[in-house]
Scaffold this motif. Sequence first.
Motif, PDB file in Angstrom:
ATOM      1  N   PRO A  29     100.562 -38.389 -25.911  1.00  0.00           N
ATOM      2  CA  PRO A  29      99.857 -38.610 -24.652  1.00  0.00           C
ATOM      3  C   PRO A  29      99.484 -37.288 -24.000  1.00  0.00           C
ATOM      4  O   PRO A  29     100.222 -36.315 -24.100  1.00  0.00           O
ATOM      5  CB  PRO A  29     100.872 -39.380 -23.805  1.00  0.00           C
ATOM      6  N   ASN A  81      97.988 -38.632 -18.813  1.00  0.00           N
ATOM      7  CA  ASN A  81      98.620 -39.945 -18.926  1.00  0.00           C
ATOM      8  C   ASN A  81      99.665 -40.139 -17.835  1.00  0.00           C
ATOM      9  O   ASN A  81     100.351 -39.180 -17.435  1.00  0.00           O
ATOM     10  CB  ASN A  81      99.297 -40.108 -20.280  1.00  0.00           C
ATOM     11  N   PRO A  82      99.839 -41.365 -17.342  1.00  0.00           N
ATOM     12  CA  PRO A  82     100.914 -41.627 -16.385  1.00  0.00           C
ATOM     13  C   PRO A  82     102.273 -41.400 -17.036  1.00  0.00           C
ATOM     14  O   PRO A  82     102.421 -41.513 -18.252  1.00  0.00           O
ATOM     15  CB  PRO A  82     100.714 -43.098 -16.008  1.00  0.00           C
ATOM     16  N   MET A  83     103.251 -41.069 -16.214  1.00  0.00           N
ATOM     17  CA  MET A  83     104.587 -40.725 -16.716  1.00  0.00           C
ATOM     18  C   MET A  83     105.588 -41.817 -16.368  1.00  0.00           C
ATOM     19  O   MET A  83     105.597 -42.344 -15.253  1.00  0.00           O
ATOM     20  CB  MET A  83     105.051 -39.401 -16.115  1.00  0.00           C
ATOM     21  N   ILE A  84     106.441 -42.137 -17.342  1.00  0.00           N
ATOM     22  CA  ILE A  84     107.592 -43.008 -17.120  1.00  0.00           C
ATOM     23  C   ILE A  84     108.847 -42.187 -17.378  1.00  0.00           C
ATOM     24  O   ILE A  84     109.029 -41.636 -18.466  1.00  0.00           O
ATOM     25  CB  ILE A  84     107.573 -44.244 -18.040  1.00  0.00           C
ATOM     26  N   SER A 111     104.889 -44.949 -25.932  1.00  0.00           N
ATOM     27  CA  SER A 111     104.753 -43.488 -25.947  1.00  0.00           C
ATOM     28  C   SER A 111     103.352 -43.028 -26.308  1.00  0.00           C
ATOM     29  O   SER A 111     103.001 -41.861 -26.095  1.00  0.00           O
ATOM     30  CB  SER A 111     105.766 -42.878 -26.912  1.00  0.00           C
ATOM     31  N   ASN A 156     100.610 -44.076 -24.911  1.00  0.00           N
ATOM     32  CA  ASN A 156      99.759 -44.083 -23.717  1.00  0.00           C
ATOM     33  C   ASN A 156     100.448 -43.573 -22.455  1.00  0.00           C
ATOM     34  O   ASN A 156      99.809 -43.446 -21.409  1.00  0.00           O
ATOM     35  CB  ASN A 156      99.240 -45.497 -23.463  1.00  0.00           C
ATOM     36  N   TYR A 157     101.742 -43.296 -22.544  1.00  0.00           N
ATOM     37  CA  TYR A 157     102.493 -42.785 -21.403  1.00  0.00           C
ATOM     38  C   TYR A 157     103.288 -41.558 -21.829  1.00  0.00           C
ATOM     39  O   TYR A 157     103.773 -41.492 -22.961  1.00  0.00           O
ATOM     40  CB  TYR A 157     103.471 -43.838 -20.872  1.00  0.00           C
ATOM     41  N   ARG A 158     103.404 -40.625 -20.917  1.00  0.00           N
ATOM     42  CA  ARG A 158     104.331 -39.515 -21.145  1.00  0.00           C
ATOM     43  C   ARG A 158     105.727 -40.018 -20.786  1.00  0.00           C
ATOM     44  O   ARG A 158     105.959 -40.445 -19.653  1.00  0.00           O
ATOM     45  CB  ARG A 158     103.973 -38.301 -20.291  1.00  0.00           C
ATOM     46  N   LYS A 160     103.898 -52.756 -19.803  1.00  0.00           N
ATOM     47  CA  LYS A 160     103.094 -51.545 -19.934  1.00  0.00           C
ATOM     48  C   LYS A 160     102.194 -51.568 -21.168  1.00  0.00           C
ATOM     49  O   LYS A 160     101.414 -50.620 -21.365  1.00  0.00           O
ATOM     50  CB  LYS A 160     104.003 -50.299 -20.002  1.00  0.00           C
TER      51      LYS A 160
END
Length: 211
Positions: A4, A8-11, A105, A107-109, A210
């Motif tokens: 990502p 990218n949005p972070m979780i 992982s 599409n999201y950091r 998600k």
Amino acid sequence: MKKPSLMNPMIVLDFDDTLIDTKQRQYQVIKSFFNSYQIEISDFENYLKYRILSKASNTDFASQYLNNEIQLVEYKNYFKAKIESDEFLKYDQPIVNIELLKKISLNYRLVLLSLRTYYDQGVKQLNQFGLKEYFSEIYFLKHHEINPKTDILNNLKLKYSSITFIGDTSSDYEAANKSEVDFYGVNTGLFSLPNNINTFEDINQYLITKL
């Protein structure tokens, strides 16, 4: 595997009792200590019941079987020395579905943020469960009177605009709240989260949202 980007949005994910179940490990350390004194303690299910109903710490549970202050000090030293040793880490079991984490992982950091005394032991365990490769950043922080997760979340906010923190404890929520980071709870810890927190039964139920 596609990584990502910074856009990218972070979780941010807690580790113990969010991604893996550590309750059996905690119990086995306590049991091992009392075995050396030939003292029989409650079985695992009753250990869980005691801690949940009494909102008790491991020290509270162990204190039922301790006779004096000297034994209490010995217990605390033993627990601290053993709780992250290979001998007892082997009791941990994954909660997270690895294939699901892999998909997320893309599409999201993903960032790991957890309290552990020994960083190397935490990373070793991530490797053993096949989880390490899915995290762009890993933080294992030592326990402290002031929640150290708050500082990390504040620092991450300086670099990323969209951050969500997932954890199983009220202290996780408090760190997110102080950092003004979105928070979701998972009900895989020992203690219930406050009613005002949005919660999921486990991390997998959250991650599915998600996809």
